[in-house]
Scaffold this active site. Structure first.
Site, PDB file in Angstrom:
ATOM      1  N   HIS A  61       0.873  -1.178   0.035  1.00  0.00           N
ATOM      2  CA  HIS A  61      -0.076   0.101   0.089  1.00  0.00           C
ATOM      3  C   HIS A  61       1.021   1.162   0.188  1.00  0.00           C
ATOM      4  O   HIS A  61       1.935   1.224   0.396  1.00  0.00           O
ATOM      5  CB  HIS A  61      -0.944  -0.055   1.296  1.00  0.00           C
ATOM      6  CG  HIS A  61      -2.001  -0.832   1.141  1.00  0.00           C
ATOM      7  ND1 HIS A  61      -3.076  -0.853   1.995  1.00  0.00           N
ATOM      8  CD2 HIS A  61      -2.201  -2.045   0.252  1.00  0.00           C
ATOM      9  CE1 HIS A  61      -3.885  -1.846   1.585  1.00  0.00           C
ATOM     10  NE2 HIS A  61      -3.542  -2.743   0.737  1.00  0.00           N
ATOM     11  N   GLU A  63       0.851   3.956   1.578  1.00  0.00           N
ATOM     12  CA  GLU A  63       1.320   4.436   3.035  1.00  0.00           C
ATOM     13  C   GLU A  63       2.367   3.578   3.725  1.00  0.00           C
ATOM     14  O   GLU A  63       3.493   4.169   4.065  1.00  0.00           O
ATOM     15  CB  GLU A  63       0.190   4.409   4.003  1.00  0.00           C
ATOM     16  CG  GLU A  63      -1.042   5.200   3.684  1.00  0.00           C
ATOM     17  CD  GLU A  63      -2.222   4.250   2.929  1.00  0.00           C
ATOM     18  OE1 GLU A  63      -1.864   3.633   1.889  1.00  0.00           O
ATOM     19  OE2 GLU A  63      -3.118   4.535   3.521  1.00  0.00           O
ATOM     20  N   CYS A  91      -6.400   2.039   5.683  1.00  0.00           N
ATOM     21  CA  CYS A  91      -6.930   0.756   5.966  1.00  0.00           C
ATOM     22  C   CYS A  91      -6.360   0.228   7.289  1.00  0.00           C
ATOM     23  O   CYS A  91      -5.303   0.982   7.890  1.00  0.00           O
ATOM     24  CB  CYS A  91      -6.694  -0.451   4.917  1.00  0.00           C
ATOM     25  SG  CYS A  91      -5.091  -0.970   5.135  1.00  0.00           S
ATOM     26  N   CYS A  94      -2.623  -0.226   7.316  1.00  0.00           N
ATOM     27  CA  CYS A  94      -1.909   1.110   7.177  1.00  0.00           C
ATOM     28  C   CYS A  94      -1.916   1.711   8.689  1.00  0.00           C
ATOM     29  O   CYS A  94      -0.923   2.626   8.995  1.00  0.00           O
ATOM     30  CB  CYS A  94      -2.435   1.807   6.080  1.00  0.00           C
ATOM     31  SG  CYS A  94      -1.823   1.142   4.436  1.00  0.00           S
TER      32      CYS A  94
END
Length: 163
Positions: A61, A63, A91, A94
């Site tokens: 992801h 992040e 999410c 993260c």
């Protein structure tokens, strides 16, 4: 890389635009267009965009990648006094990385009603039992993020329906 800007003219929008540049990198790879940057003392020290599909990595992801880059840059796993700008609400995975890294502020463009844990689906940011807390701000260039994501998924659905 040193970035100098007029702090009176939209610091948050400036750094969110930098996150959008990263989101467009994801788009070029046919990944969900989410981008992130980590900022310390008005300098971007970490950048990331979604790469889960191309790298066959569920932790790819934006992040996570930006946080990893920031830690490597400052040679510290604690990102105290850092701000994270991301084009979509974090999410659960993260958020865990954000809290463990001790990021100070998180600015996200659009909420995520399917996987967001900062208020979109659920809100875990106010859980008093967590050992670290940071500030969360929603909506900087939110419509732009929604438009980019909607267009991406419209194209995906159109391609799927043609096959």
């Amino acid at each position: 890389m040193e970035i100098t800007i007029n702090m009176d003219k939209g610091r948050n929008e400036f750094f969110m635009q930098e996150a959008f540049i990263q989101a467009k990198n994801a788009l070029k790879l046919d990944e969900i267009p989410v981008g992130a940057v980590v900022v310390l003392n008005e300098e971007i020290i970490g950048k990331g965009f979604n790469q889960s599909i191309n790298k066959s990595n569920p932790t790819g992801h934006a992040e996570i990648i930006a946080i990893q880059g920031a830690g490597e840059k400052i040679k510290n796993y604690r990102l105290v006094d850092c701000d994270l700008y991301v084009t979509l609400e974090p999410c659960l995975m993260c958020l865990g990385a954000i809290l463990h890294s001790r990021i100070r502020n998180v600015y996200y463009a659009a909420s995520d009603s399917k996987t967001g844990v900062c208020g979109g689906l659920v809100d875990l940011t106010t859980n008093k039992s967590l050992n670290h807390h940071c500030n969360f701000y929603e909506g900087i260039l939110g419509q732009e993020s929604k438009d980019l994501l909607q267009k991406f998924f419209q194209v995906k659905r159109a391609k799927k329906n043609r096959t």
